[in-house]
Motif scaffolding. Structure first.
Motif, PDB file in Angstrom:
ATOM      1  N   SER A 104      59.475  37.781  -8.551  1.00  0.00           N
ATOM      2  CA  SER A 104      59.485  37.565 -10.003  1.00  0.00           C
ATOM      3  C   SER A 104      60.340  38.636 -10.658  1.00  0.00           C
ATOM      4  N   GLY A 105      60.542  38.470 -11.966  1.00  0.00           N
ATOM      5  CA  GLY A 105      61.303  39.445 -12.713  1.00  0.00           C
ATOM      6  C   GLY A 105      60.617  40.794 -12.752  1.00  0.00           C
ATOM      7  N   THR A 106      59.360  40.771 -13.098  1.00  0.00           N
ATOM      8  CA  THR A 106      58.663  42.052 -13.260  1.00  0.00           C
ATOM      9  C   THR A 106      58.598  42.826 -11.943  1.00  0.00           C
ATOM     10  N   GLU A 107      58.521  42.123 -10.838  1.00  0.00           N
ATOM     11  CA  GLU A 107      58.511  42.815  -9.541  1.00  0.00           C
ATOM     12  C   GLU A 107      59.866  43.450  -9.237  1.00  0.00           C
ATOM     13  N   GLY A 140      63.377  46.400 -26.217  1.00  0.00           N
ATOM     14  CA  GLY A 140      63.597  45.931 -24.852  1.00  0.00           C
ATOM     15  C   GLY A 140      62.369  45.246 -24.281  1.00  0.00           C
ATOM     16  N   PHE A 141      62.608  44.355 -23.316  1.00  0.00           N
ATOM     17  CA  PHE A 141      61.518  43.676 -22.604  1.00  0.00           C
ATOM     18  C   PHE A 141      61.815  43.687 -21.112  1.00  0.00           C
ATOM     19  N   HIS A 142      60.853  44.139 -20.310  1.00  0.00           N
ATOM     20  CA  HIS A 142      61.078  44.213 -18.865  1.00  0.00           C
ATOM     21  C   HIS A 142      59.962  43.597 -18.033  1.00  0.00           C
ATOM     22  N   GLY A 143      58.960  42.989 -18.679  1.00  0.00           N
ATOM     23  CA  GLY A 143      57.908  42.341 -17.906  1.00  0.00           C
ATOM     24  C   GLY A 143      56.535  42.873 -18.247  1.00  0.00           C
ATOM     25  N   LEU A 192      68.134  49.488 -19.513  1.00  0.00           N
ATOM     26  CA  LEU A 192      68.497  48.590 -20.619  1.00  0.00           C
ATOM     27  C   LEU A 192      68.654  47.163 -20.129  1.00  0.00           C
ATOM     28  N   GLU A 193      68.467  46.214 -21.040  1.00  0.00           N
ATOM     29  CA  GLU A 193      68.873  44.831 -20.794  1.00  0.00           C
ATOM     30  C   GLU A 193      70.294  44.728 -21.324  1.00  0.00           C
ATOM     31  N   THR A 194      71.227  44.231 -20.533  1.00  0.00           N
ATOM     32  CA  THR A 194      72.606  44.137 -21.013  1.00  0.00           C
ATOM     33  C   THR A 194      72.673  43.269 -22.271  1.00  0.00           C
ATOM     34  N   ALA A 225      70.433  48.204 -15.200  1.00  0.00           N
ATOM     35  CA  ALA A 225      70.648  47.074 -16.110  1.00  0.00           C
ATOM     36  C   ALA A 225      69.743  45.910 -15.722  1.00  0.00           C
ATOM     37  N   ASP A 226      68.865  45.539 -16.633  1.00  0.00           N
ATOM     38  CA  ASP A 226      67.983  44.389 -16.411  1.00  0.00           C
ATOM     39  C   ASP A 226      68.765  43.127 -16.770  1.00  0.00           C
ATOM     40  N   GLU A 227      69.068  42.338 -15.755  1.00  0.00           N
ATOM     41  CA  GLU A 227      69.823  41.094 -15.964  1.00  0.00           C
ATOM     42  C   GLU A 227      68.969  39.893 -15.576  1.00  0.00           C
ATOM     43  N   ILE A 228      67.673  40.062 -15.705  1.00  0.00           N
ATOM     44  CA  ILE A 228      66.750  39.003 -15.307  1.00  0.00           C
ATOM     45  C   ILE A 228      66.959  37.742 -16.152  1.00  0.00           C
ATOM     46  N   GLN A 229      67.248  37.928 -17.433  1.00  0.00           N
ATOM     47  CA  GLN A 229      67.500  36.780 -18.308  1.00  0.00           C
ATOM     48  C   GLN A 229      69.006  36.522 -18.482  1.00  0.00           C
ATOM     49  N   CYS A 230      69.792  37.593 -18.602  1.00  0.00           N
ATOM     50  CA  CYS A 230      71.207  37.407 -18.959  1.00  0.00           C
ATOM     51  C   CYS A 230      72.121  37.318 -17.742  1.00  0.00           C
ATOM     52  N   ALA A 254      66.352  37.542 -11.649  1.00  0.00           N
ATOM     53  CA  ALA A 254      65.216  36.680 -11.301  1.00  0.00           C
ATOM     54  C   ALA A 254      65.385  35.295 -11.923  1.00  0.00           C
ATOM     55  N   LYS A 255      65.054  35.152 -13.181  1.00  0.00           N
ATOM     56  CA  LYS A 255      64.836  33.838 -13.796  1.00  0.00           C
ATOM     57  C   LYS A 255      65.614  32.663 -13.158  1.00  0.00           C
ATOM     58  N   PRO A 256      66.958  32.610 -13.277  1.00  0.00           N
ATOM     59  CA  PRO A 256      67.633  31.408 -12.763  1.00  0.00           C
ATOM     60  C   PRO A 256      67.889  31.434 -11.257  1.00  0.00           C
TER      61      PRO A 256
HETATM   62  C1  PLP Z   1      61.494  37.448 -18.221  1.00  0.00           C
HETATM   63  C2  PLP Z   1      61.992  38.822 -18.126  1.00  0.00           C
HETATM   64  C3  PLP Z   1      61.361  39.773 -17.315  1.00  0.00           C
HETATM   65  C4  PLP Z   1      60.079  39.484 -16.576  1.00  0.00           C
HETATM   66  O1  PLP Z   1      60.215  38.443 -15.639  1.00  0.00           O
HETATM   67  P1  PLP Z   1      58.903  37.727 -15.058  1.00  0.00           P
HETATM   68  O2  PLP Z   1      59.438  36.832 -13.988  1.00  0.00           O
HETATM   69  O3  PLP Z   1      58.273  36.993 -16.201  1.00  0.00           O
HETATM   70  O4  PLP Z   1      58.017  38.789 -14.526  1.00  0.00           O
HETATM   71  C5  PLP Z   1      61.930  41.033 -17.235  1.00  0.00           C
HETATM   72  N1  PLP Z   1      63.044  41.341 -17.904  1.00  0.00           N
HETATM   73  C6  PLP Z   1      63.685  40.448 -18.685  1.00  0.00           C
HETATM   74  C7  PLP Z   1      64.953  40.844 -19.368  1.00  0.00           C
HETATM   75  C8  PLP Z   1      63.172  39.180 -18.844  1.00  0.00           C
HETATM   76  O5  PLP Z   1      63.781  38.297 -19.646  1.00  0.00           O
END
Ligand code: PLP
Length: 416
Positions: A104-107, A140-143, A192-194, A225-230, A254-256
């Motif tokens: 997952s993203g948070t992991e 910022g959001f990281h999980g 940071l999230e880019t 750089a958190d690129e989980i969404q971007c 993660a996400k996609p």
């Molecule tokens: C969604 C998200 C997370 C967390 O991902 P999960 O899979 O929900 O744990 C972390 N960082 C960013 C930038 C996100 O958009």
């Protein structure tokens, strides 16, 4: 179970972490989702940026089918063919050297934070001065796990769970002077999230990214750089930081990545990777054969179908359409984003809430983030006609809402 029974059972049986929208989906096909009555919805959110190839994509079906017949799980105690193949692709796409897989993203973010602390420990053991402090960005959001939530800015997400992981300090968004002031030898990582997603679709400026790169390079701290969404094509490049031509030391995806199958990845350069040795970090499920096979299929499909270019083109068209909408509606205060990660900020939260709900009633799925921002994260396979349908419907809804309500008592942008 009928929808009403599902709702009643959930209300009784689930821990209430989500306020769901009153729609129950049973099937998806391409950019469409179908509810239990067979009604079709245009999916402009793709499960919060997850269903990159839309729903029911043949490449994902085939990978799932093939791999499920061969092997589902072996644990990380043994080899299988998927991780090296996937790492080969991801290192090339990110410009980094090594990968760690999780679910997952948070992991992925937890792995990055632990790597930063372990790397600082290693550097100290080698005689360098490097502290344990972590700088993260406001909004910022990281999980949601403890480490991730400790680096997430929103009070509502943090406060009930205190005490959190210590040593985190927040820097004002895109404020280089504030970053320079808070940075020192005590800092082991700048996070940071880019492009901030949950925070309202705000790209970190190239100047800020460059300043963070310069500071961390001087002390040996890590730029993460958190690129989980971007990441993974969402902005029209494999990583959003590729637009800036500057590499971080660590990134998270993660996400996609699995196109709907849970998988996350932390990637880092050779130097940072030295911090982890066998036994220091791990996961039972992470990087299993099924998730890897699907992620490989997602990436190979994106490459084969030239989806990065498609994202750039459709993203450009989408932004133009949103901007022309903004010229007709004074309630639209800003249009932001990159590629197919777009936000349209409205003048007040209630209006944004109603617009999102009415879009859903008109069977187009979007969501609202940071109170006032309508967020668009469509599948990468979206076509112009879907964008036109979205814009047309949004135009009608905003016209109705603003002529009916006509109240200028607007709250101001949630970013003060
Ligand atoms: C969604 C998200 C997370 C967390 O991902 P999960 O899979 O929900 O744990 C972390 N960082 C960013 C930038 C996100 O958009």
């Amino acid at each position: 179970m009928k929808f009403e029974d599902i709702r009643a059972a959930e209300a009784r049986l689930l821990v209430t972490t989500y306020e769901r929208n009153p729609i129950c989906f049973v099937r998806g096909e391409g950019v469409l989702l179908f509810d239990e009555k067979g009604a079709a919805y245009l999916d402009m959110l793709s499960g919060i940026g997850v269903n990159a190839l839309g729903h029911g994509h043949p490449a994902i079906q085939e990978a799932l089918d093939k791999q499920s017949r061969k092997l589902l799980h072996v644990s990380n105690l043994f080899f299988h063919e998927g991780q090296a193949e996937l790492a080969l692709r991801l290192t090339e796409m990110t410009g980094l050297d090594r990968a760690f897989f999780c679910n997952s993203g948070t992991e992925a973010w937890e792995a990055a934070l632990k790597l930063a602390r372990a790397y600082a420990t290693l550097r100290r053991s080698e005689g360098h001065r490097l502290g344990t402090k972590i700088l993260a960005l406001e909004h910022g959001f990281h999980g949601r796990t403890m480490g991730s939530v400790s680096t997430t800015h929103k009070q509502k997400y943090r406060e009930p769970f205190e005490p959190l992981v210590p040593g985190v300090e927040f820097v004002r968004f895109n404020d280089i002077a504030d970053l320079e002031e808070k940075f020192s030898n005590e800092v082991c990582a700048i996070c940071l999230e880019t492009v901030q997603g949950e925070g309202g679709i705000y790209p970190v400026s190239k100047e800020f990214f460059a300043a963070a790169r310069k500071l961390t390079s001087e002390t040996g701290a890590l730029l993460i750089a958190d690129e989980i969404q971007c990441g993974l094509g969402r902005t029209g490049e494999w990583c959003a930081y590729r637009h800036y031509g500057i590499l971080p030391d660590v990134t998270t995806l993660a996400k996609p990545l699995g196109g709907g199958i849970p998988i996350g990845a932390m990637l880092c350069n050779e130097e940072a990777a030295r911090a982890f040795t066998p036994g220091m970090h791990g996961t039972t499920f992470g990087g299993g054969p099924l998730a890897c096979a699907v992620a490989i299929a997602v990436i190979d499909t994106m490459r084969r179908d030239n989806l990065l270019q498609h994202i750039q083109e459709t993203g450009k068209y989408f932004v133009q359409q949103l901007q022309s909408l903004a010229q007709r509606h004074t309630c639209i205060v800003d249009v932001r984003g990159m590629g197919l990660m777009l936000g349209m900020e409205l003048s007040d939260a209630e209006l944004a809430k109603q617009a999102t709900t009415q879009m859903m009633e008109r069977r187009i799925l979007i969501n609202r983030t940071n109170e006032t921002v309508l967020r668009f994260l469509p599948p990468y396979i979206i076509e112009k006609k879907h964008i036109e349908q979205t814009i047309h419907t949004l135009d009608e809804i905003l016209t109705n809402l603003t002529t009916v309500a006509a109240s200028p008592a607007a709250a101001h942008g949630a970013r003060g």
